[in-house]
Design a protein around this motif. Structure first.
Motif, PDB file in Angstrom:
ATOM      1  N   ALA A  83      11.761  -0.729  -0.280  1.00  0.00           N
ATOM      2  CA  ALA A  83      10.720   0.272  -0.525  1.00  0.00           C
ATOM      3  C   ALA A  83      10.978   1.006  -1.830  1.00  0.00           C
ATOM      4  CB  ALA A  83      10.650   1.260   0.637  1.00  0.00           C
ATOM      5  N   SER A  84      12.258   1.312  -2.083  1.00  0.00           N
ATOM      6  CA  SER A  84      12.606   2.002  -3.331  1.00  0.00           C
ATOM      7  C   SER A  84      12.329   1.126  -4.545  1.00  0.00           C
ATOM      8  CB  SER A  84      14.086   2.395  -3.291  1.00  0.00           C
ATOM      9  OG  SER A  84      14.479   2.981  -4.520  1.00  0.00           O
ATOM     10  N   THR A  85      12.661  -0.158  -4.435  1.00  0.00           N
ATOM     11  CA  THR A  85      12.393  -1.092  -5.542  1.00  0.00           C
ATOM     12  C   THR A  85      10.899  -1.181  -5.832  1.00  0.00           C
ATOM     13  OG1 THR A  85      14.368  -2.409  -5.049  1.00  0.00           O
ATOM     14  CG2 THR A  85      12.615  -3.489  -6.302  1.00  0.00           C
ATOM     15  N   LEU A  86      10.102  -1.282  -4.776  1.00  0.00           N
ATOM     16  CA  LEU A  86       8.656  -1.372  -4.947  1.00  0.00           C
ATOM     17  C   LEU A  86       8.085  -0.093  -5.560  1.00  0.00           C
ATOM     18  CD1 LEU A  86       7.061  -3.153  -1.852  1.00  0.00           C
ATOM     19  CD2 LEU A  86       6.889  -3.815  -4.251  1.00  0.00           C
ATOM     20  N   ARG A  87       8.531   1.055  -5.059  1.00  0.00           N
ATOM     21  CA  ARG A  87       8.013   2.325  -5.593  1.00  0.00           C
ATOM     22  C   ARG A  87       8.374   2.481  -7.060  1.00  0.00           C
ATOM     23  NH1 ARG A  87       9.662   4.397  -0.533  1.00  0.00           N
ATOM     24  NH2 ARG A  87      11.612   5.159  -1.465  1.00  0.00           N
ATOM     25  N   GLY A  88       9.589   2.112  -7.417  1.00  0.00           N
ATOM     26  CA  GLY A  88       9.999   2.207  -8.812  1.00  0.00           C
ATOM     27  C   GLY A  88       9.190   1.287  -9.706  1.00  0.00           C
ATOM     28  N   LEU A  89       8.893   0.082  -9.181  1.00  0.00           N
ATOM     29  CA  LEU A  89       8.125  -0.881  -9.959  1.00  0.00           C
ATOM     30  C   LEU A  89       6.701  -0.397 -10.180  1.00  0.00           C
ATOM     31  CD1 LEU A  89       7.958  -3.759 -11.203  1.00  0.00           C
ATOM     32  CD2 LEU A  89       7.314  -4.585  -8.922  1.00  0.00           C
ATOM     33  N   SER A 131       0.826  -1.207   0.000  1.00  0.00           N
ATOM     34  CA  SER A 131       0.000   0.000   0.000  1.00  0.00           C
ATOM     35  C   SER A 131       0.860   1.256   0.000  1.00  0.00           C
ATOM     36  CB  SER A 131      -0.926   0.003   1.222  1.00  0.00           C
ATOM     37  OG  SER A 131      -1.808  -1.086   1.193  1.00  0.00           O
ATOM     38  N   ALA A 132       1.931   1.239   0.792  1.00  0.00           N
ATOM     39  CA  ALA A 132       2.804   2.410   0.877  1.00  0.00           C
ATOM     40  C   ALA A 132       3.506   2.689  -0.442  1.00  0.00           C
ATOM     41  CB  ALA A 132       3.838   2.206   1.981  1.00  0.00           C
ATOM     42  N   ALA A 133       3.725   1.642  -1.240  1.00  0.00           N
ATOM     43  CA  ALA A 133       4.454   1.811  -2.502  1.00  0.00           C
ATOM     44  C   ALA A 133       3.570   2.300  -3.648  1.00  0.00           C
ATOM     45  CB  ALA A 133       5.098   0.488  -2.899  1.00  0.00           C
ATOM     46  N   MET A 134       2.262   2.207  -3.468  1.00  0.00           N
ATOM     47  CA  MET A 134       1.345   2.569  -4.545  1.00  0.00           C
ATOM     48  C   MET A 134       1.268   4.086  -4.715  1.00  0.00           C
ATOM     49  SD  MET A 134       0.048   0.018  -6.162  1.00  0.00           S
ATOM     50  CE  MET A 134      -0.444  -1.711  -6.051  1.00  0.00           C
ATOM     51  N   GLY A 135       1.603   4.552  -5.901  1.00  0.00           N
ATOM     52  CA  GLY A 135       1.468   5.956  -6.243  1.00  0.00           C
ATOM     53  C   GLY A 135       0.652   6.103  -7.506  1.00  0.00           C
ATOM     54  N   GLU A 136       0.821   7.227  -8.178  1.00  0.00           N
ATOM     55  CA  GLU A 136       0.121   7.432  -9.438  1.00  0.00           C
ATOM     56  C   GLU A 136       0.609   6.421 -10.468  1.00  0.00           C
ATOM     57  OE1 GLU A 136      -2.349   9.491 -10.458  1.00  0.00           O
ATOM     58  OE2 GLU A 136      -2.578   9.887  -8.303  1.00  0.00           O
ATOM     59  N   PRO A 137      -0.314   5.742 -11.148  1.00  0.00           N
ATOM     60  CA  PRO A 137       0.109   4.745 -12.141  1.00  0.00           C
ATOM     61  C   PRO A 137       0.619   5.385 -13.419  1.00  0.00           C
ATOM     62  CG  PRO A 137      -2.277   4.954 -12.138  1.00  0.00           C
ATOM     63  CD  PRO A 137      -1.783   5.808 -11.009  1.00  0.00           C
TER      64      PRO A 137
END
Length: 512
Positions: free
Chosen positions: A99-105, A62-68
């Protein structure tokens, strides 16, 4: 291959009830893959990536989810590489790296791709691509007999590797896949029945055995080397030294055993399931001892037994491991079967499994030769929220958030409700339509995927039990929850309490 192609295929599979259409959509996808991507894609479709669990939970996702992303650009290889990085991250700074890997993905993923990635990582991908459907699709894509593909998959325990072999190899290579001591096979599964007499009508003469509330294990011994695998084929040998010791002491050279392991109390009774799982997953100091119980033998000293009748296999099991065989009786008498069931329940176990004595071991399959009979626990809970569905359920409120009454305010406000789980199971099309209309009328707020409602609707939920959980404030989570019916004859104040549900953690505790 672009990940978008995989996502669009899963959406097509989810949107149809036709097994034939599902198989054809998946087969078309498999045909278009590069050979190196085949095992990866099969793992993603079954929410079992080749890396296994990479330690991403609901909060992290959930924390990694941003604008698609607005346009698809991720490839299957990009996702696979990101999972490699998540698995490898460890030590100081690993949390930030993960966290960085997830956000980038997720930033590089479209909205549909984000949902797919979350489903894979959380093990909640609901595409309708069950392994049986996917196995049929592999056979269709490879133009190989489905029975040959199915047997190779169950004996290798690797549907992705089987898919690669079937599509790129010869029929002879596929047929050559066999049982190998040290390589786990998919476990045989059981159907369900409401009573032992109903089960016996299907099986005929049967071995009626205790259904333990433990962890399924498959144990392989090759000479002095013992390896232990879970029902998902993960190796856990190093966590179960007491089981290794037991199997090394058996009068055999080579053997494959199927069974359960569980912790016992001081009187020899079973401890709660969560205690077994906590000990089962422990890499650190062990204070609880796990006891193995075996109910089948698949190989013994050079002799494959998969196709032998259960009566033969049980005879051999009784000879080599009499002190570790699950209790049970062979009978065709419904009264005897019911007595065994009562004895199992009185001993603190879940119920019984009724197994046809003439049946072969159908690895990886659920059929009518093994039938489990367990008492159904039902509780009246309160709907707290409902999530929007996807695929065939798009536009409908589907996954129900469930709360138990907390009259004393032990876990929140007195008279409030404590969330204990979610379920989307047991919902008919009519109930889905009713939920969608009713819960929007009761809406108090909403987020992107969830409608929160007034806690006034009572729903009867069937469960297999509860387990300890830090995810919910009451400290428990429901096991295998499914909707039975909505109770318009009850008010929310009459719902079952969190204390009643917590009583299920204690052997002999509260029951419905």
């Amino acid at each position: 291959m672009l990940l978008d192609e995989l996502v669009r295929t899963t959406q097509a599979v989810t949107s149809t009830r036709s097994r034939l259409a599902k198989v054809e959509a998946l087969a078309d996808l498999l045909r278009r893959l590069e050979p190196g991507d085949i095992p990866t894609v099969v793992g993603l479709l079954t929410a079992r990536p080749r890396q296994g669990r990479v330690g991403v939970g609901w909060r992290g996702m959930s924390a990694a989810m941003g604008e698609p992303a607005t346009e698809p650009g991720l490839t299957v290889s990009d996702l696979d590489a990101a999972l490699d990085r998540l698995l490898a991250a460890g030590g100081a700074g690993s949390a930030a790296e993960r966290a960085s890997t997830l956000r980038g993905l997720t930033a590089a993923a479209t909205e549909g791709e984000q949902a797919f990635i979350a489903g894979v990582l959380l093990g909640e991908l609901r595409t309708g691509a069950l392994e049986g459907v996917l196995t049929d699709a592999v056979a269709r894509a490879a133009d190989k007999p489905v029975d040959a593909v199915r047997r190779a998959a169950m004996l290798s325990g690797d549907l992705g590797g089987t898919a690669l072999l079937a599509i790129t190899g010869t029929a002879a290579q596929l047929d050559a896949v066999g049982l190998v001591v040290g390589r786990p096979v998919l476990p045989m599964l059981a159907a369900t029945a409401a009573s032992t007499s109903e089960a016996l009508e299907v099986t005929g003469e049967a071995s009626v055995e205790y259904k333990l509330d433990g962890a399924r294990i498959q144990v392989h011994r090759l000479g002095g080397n013992v390896r232990i695998f879970t029902r998902t084929l993960a190796e856990v040998t190093h966590r179960l030294p007491e089981v290794v010791e037991v199997v090394r002491g058996l009068p055999v050279q080579d053997v494959i055993l199927d069974g359960e392991t569980l912790t016992l109390d001081e009187d020899g009774g079973p401890r709660p399931f969560q205690e077994t799982m906590s000990r089962f997953g422990a890499d650190a100091a062990r204070t609880a001892v796990l006891h193995p119980w075996f109910f089948d033998v698949l190989h013994l000293d050079g002799r494959d037994l998969l196709d032998e009748p259960l009566s033969t296999r049980l005879g051999l099991l009784g000879r080599i491991a009499p002190d570790y065989r699950i209790p049970g009786e062979i009978t065709a008498d419904a009264a005897v079967a019911e007595r065994v069931s009562r004895e199992a329940l009185a001993a603190g176990h879940e119920g019984v499994v009724v197994k046809a004595v003439g049946s072969a071991y159908a690895a990886g399959r659920r059929g009518s030769n093994w039938i489990k009979v367990k008492p159904v626990l039902t509780y009246d809970l309160v709907v707290l929220a409902c999530e929007w569905g996807s695929g065939r359920r798009a536009g409908l409120l589907s996954n129900v958030h469930l709360g138990a009454l907390d009259p004393a305010g032990e876990f929140g406000e007195p008279g409030g409700y404590v969330m204990v789980g979610k379920t989307f199971k047991g919902l008919t099309d009519a109930l889905l339509r009713w939920q969608t209309e009713t819960f929007q009328e009761l809406e108090v707020r909403r987020t992107a995927g969830t409608v929160w409602v007034e806690p006034v609707t009572v729903v009867e939920i069937a469960i297999d039990g509860v387990q300890q959980s830090s995810r919910y404030p009451g400290g428990i989570a429901l096991r295998f929850a499914r909707v039975k019916r909505y109770r318009d004859d009850k008010t929310a104040a009459e719902a079952d309490t969190i204390q009643t549900l917590r009583g299920l953690l204690v052997p002999g505790g509260a029951r419905a």
